[in-house]
Enzyme design. Structure first.
Site, PDB file in Angstrom:
ATOM      1  N   CYS A  10      -4.999   2.715   7.134  1.00  0.00           N
ATOM      2  CA  CYS A  10      -3.910   1.950   7.745  1.00  0.00           C
ATOM      3  C   CYS A  10      -3.850   0.464   7.411  1.00  0.00           C
ATOM      4  CB  CYS A  10      -3.971   2.079   9.270  1.00  0.00           C
ATOM      5  SG  CYS A  10      -3.724   3.733   9.837  1.00  0.00           S
ATOM      6  N   CYS A  37       2.318  -5.269  16.409  1.00  0.00           N
ATOM      7  CA  CYS A  37       1.656  -4.355  17.352  1.00  0.00           C
ATOM      8  C   CYS A  37       0.160  -4.701  17.329  1.00  0.00           C
ATOM      9  CB  CYS A  37       1.873  -2.906  16.919  1.00  0.00           C
ATOM     10  SG  CYS A  37       3.620  -2.472  16.884  1.00  0.00           S
ATOM     11  N   GLU A  43       0.814  -1.215   0.000  1.00  0.00           N
ATOM     12  CA  GLU A  43       0.000   0.000   0.000  1.00  0.00           C
ATOM     13  C   GLU A  43       0.838   1.251   0.000  1.00  0.00           C
ATOM     14  OE1 GLU A  43      -3.764  -1.368   2.717  1.00  0.00           O
ATOM     15  OE2 GLU A  43      -2.964   0.642   2.894  1.00  0.00           O
ATOM     16  N   CYS A  76       2.658   8.578   2.007  1.00  0.00           N
ATOM     17  CA  CYS A  76       2.898   7.649   3.109  1.00  0.00           C
ATOM     18  C   CYS A  76       3.362   6.335   2.473  1.00  0.00           C
ATOM     19  CB  CYS A  76       1.598   7.475   3.887  1.00  0.00           C
ATOM     20  SG  CYS A  76       1.703   6.263   5.204  1.00  0.00           S
ATOM     21  N   CYS A  79      -2.515  -2.815  15.060  1.00  0.00           N
ATOM     22  CA  CYS A  79      -2.122  -2.539  13.667  1.00  0.00           C
ATOM     23  C   CYS A  79      -2.543  -3.657  12.716  1.00  0.00           C
ATOM     24  CB  CYS A  79      -0.613  -2.325  13.597  1.00  0.00           C
ATOM     25  SG  CYS A  79      -0.012  -2.077  11.924  1.00  0.00           S
ATOM     26  N   CYS A 130       4.773  -6.962   8.117  1.00  0.00           N
ATOM     27  CA  CYS A 130       5.601  -6.428   9.205  1.00  0.00           C
ATOM     28  C   CYS A 130       5.705  -7.480  10.301  1.00  0.00           C
ATOM     29  CB  CYS A 130       4.959  -5.160   9.766  1.00  0.00           C
ATOM     30  SG  CYS A 130       5.948  -4.350  11.058  1.00  0.00           S
TER      31      CYS A 130
HETATM   32  N1  SAH Z   1       6.472   0.475  11.979  1.00  0.00           N
HETATM   33  C1  SAH Z   1       6.517   1.895  12.010  1.00  0.00           C
HETATM   34  C2  SAH Z   1       5.854   2.584  10.825  1.00  0.00           C
HETATM   35  C3  SAH Z   1       4.524   2.049  10.357  1.00  0.00           C
HETATM   36  S1  SAH Z   1       3.093   2.406  11.350  1.00  0.00           S
HETATM   37  C4  SAH Z   1       5.942   2.424  13.316  1.00  0.00           C
HETATM   38  O1  SAH Z   1       5.367   1.630  14.055  1.00  0.00           O
HETATM   39  O2  SAH Z   1       6.093   3.600  13.616  1.00  0.00           O
HETATM   40  C5  SAH Z   1       2.865   4.138  11.241  1.00  0.00           C
HETATM   41  C6  SAH Z   1       2.010   4.700  12.374  1.00  0.00           C
HETATM   42  O3  SAH Z   1       0.631   4.264  12.256  1.00  0.00           O
HETATM   43  C7  SAH Z   1       2.501   4.229  13.728  1.00  0.00           C
HETATM   44  O4  SAH Z   1       2.562   5.286  14.647  1.00  0.00           O
HETATM   45  C8  SAH Z   1       1.435   3.223  14.106  1.00  0.00           C
HETATM   46  O5  SAH Z   1       1.389   3.023  15.467  1.00  0.00           O
HETATM   47  C9  SAH Z   1       0.185   3.849  13.524  1.00  0.00           C
HETATM   48  N2  SAH Z   1      -0.950   2.906  13.454  1.00  0.00           N
HETATM   49  C10 SAH Z   1      -0.902   1.579  13.206  1.00  0.00           C
HETATM   50  N3  SAH Z   1      -2.132   1.038  13.268  1.00  0.00           N
HETATM   51  C11 SAH Z   1      -2.992   2.043  13.560  1.00  0.00           C
HETATM   52  C12 SAH Z   1      -4.399   2.122  13.764  1.00  0.00           C
HETATM   53  N4  SAH Z   1      -5.189   1.046  13.690  1.00  0.00           N
HETATM   54  N5  SAH Z   1      -4.931   3.333  14.054  1.00  0.00           N
HETATM   55  C13 SAH Z   1      -4.139   4.439  14.129  1.00  0.00           C
HETATM   56  N6  SAH Z   1      -2.806   4.429  13.946  1.00  0.00           N
HETATM   57  C14 SAH Z   1      -2.230   3.246  13.666  1.00  0.00           C
END
Ligand code: SAH
Length: 346
Positions: free
Chosen positions: A335, A114, A90, A103, A117, A110
């Site tokens: 996202c 988390c 994406e 972005c 995510c 990944c």
């Molecule tokens: N791995 C890196 C970059 C990718 S995520 C990182 O974690 O920073 C980019 C941003 O989107 C991160 O701050 C992540 O926490 C956020 N993010 C991921 N899933 C999300 C969600 N469901 N709602 C809002 N932000 C989200």
């Protein structure tokens, strides 16, 4: 490593490549112009080259094919792109009046997992090559017919697990596409032992570490952070902050902390106070991101008033804070979800 594509190479590297092919050096300069300024997709687009060379196409240019495109009502563009080996990734274009932010993804999938995510639910497929990162910026430019001003590594993947290729891509974006390095942000959830190296590597390789570092903090303390981010168990909060200070010292740039707001979990005024204490004395900025709901989890998106209260509590304690506006939610493709929908993952 064998060269896989021309995209990502500098003008000097393209000249060398041309000479290695038995071509005059000026063919390298033409390739540079057509790859970056003109955005050629295939050899046949480069009409200044001899037909025989175009047909021979000695190496892929390095452009990805477009699989899907969503244009949200607010102008946000979401693209699903295909790699040569059949994977999809994406990329998102986020326009405002005076900015176009791309972005970009740094990996397909990944491994960080988390909990909140969508990308983390499927594990890592592989890291992207430099040309696959630069291609995302070129593709957004082409589709939106506008020059991107900002790039954020906030798409799929953990950039610090692919630092080398991410730095090569940053180098190319600033050198060959003329982007300002300070308008490029690398976002990381934190991988032990990679943060201090990133700044040093950037100094070594690019001569400067001028891009912005964004650190996904998401909690005011280690215990809650580990609950949300399983990999944080290997990275004590204090050490992470220490590494951020080191980055500030080397780069002279402030760090941006990202904090996803999950209703009734990490969004209380008391937690705002605890967060303010953690980032006190830092040249930093806190970016609050109200949670975008994903199918697999039951987290809550906090009410706007709760978000405002959290931001207010930080400001009161002298912390620079902004709240990220959600863009493109009307396509239900926020996202990492565009790709998961297509794969039937939800
Ligand atoms: N791995 C890196 C970059 C990718 S995520 C990182 O974690 O920073 C980019 C941003 O989107 C991160 O701050 C992540 O926490 C956020 N993010 C991921 N899933 C999300 C969600 N469901 N709602 C809002 N932000 C989200």
């Amino acid at each position: 490593m064998a060269l896989k594509a021309l995209l990502g190479l500098s003008q000097a590297q393209l000249e060398t490549w041309a000479k290695d092919q038995g071509l005059p050096a000026f063919r390298g300069r033409q390739l540079h112009d057509w790859l970056y300024a003109k955005g050629a997709r295939q050899w046949n687009d480069i009409t200044v080259l001899p037909a025989a060379l175009r047909q021979q196409a000695p190496l892929p240019l390095g452009r990805s094919a477009e699989l899907e495109r969503y244009l949200a009502q607010d102008g946000t563009l979401k693209l699903l792109l295909a790699t040569d080996d059949g994977l999809s990734l994406e990329t998102v274009g986020i326009p405002t009046r005076d900015r176009l932010t791309v972005c970009v993804s740094s990996q397909v999938g990944c491994p960080m997992a988390c909990r909140f995510c969508a990308t983390g639910k499927e594990g890592l497929q592989r890291s992207l090559a430099p040309h696959e990162i630069v291609d995302q910026v070129l593709t957004v430019r082409e589709v939106m017919q506008r020059r991107p001003s900002h790039v954020v590594f906030m798409g799929m993947g953990e950039p610090l697990l692919n630092s080398d290729h991410v730095l090569t891509a940053i180098d190319c974006l600033s050198r060959d596409l003329g982007m300002a390095m300070r308008q490029i942000t690398v976002s990381t959830v934190g991988v032990p032992n990679t943060l201090p190296r990133l700044a040093e590597l950037a100094l070594e390789r690019l001569g400067r570490a001028q891009f912005t570092l964004a650190v996904s903090l998401h909690a005011p303390d280690q215990a809650l952070r580990e609950e949300l981010i399983p990999t944080a168990r290997a990275y004590p909060y204090e050490q992470l902050l220490e590494d951020c200070r080191h980055y500030v010292a080397i780069s002279g740039r402030r760090v941006s902390f990202e904090y996803i707001l999950l209703g009734n979990l990490n969004d209380s005024p008391r937690q705002a106070q605890a967060l303010a204490e953690q980032v006190r004395g830092f040249q930093s900025h806190v970016n609050l991101i109200p949670y975008n709901p994903i199918a697999e989890e039951e987290f809550q998106r906090p009410e706007p008033a709760r978000v405002e209260a959290f931001a207010g509590a930080l400001k009161q304690r002298g912390v620079a804070v902004s709240v990220r506006a959600s863009r493109g939610l009307d396509q239900n493709a926020a996202c990492g979800q565009l790709r998961r929908q297509r794969q039937g993952g939800r």
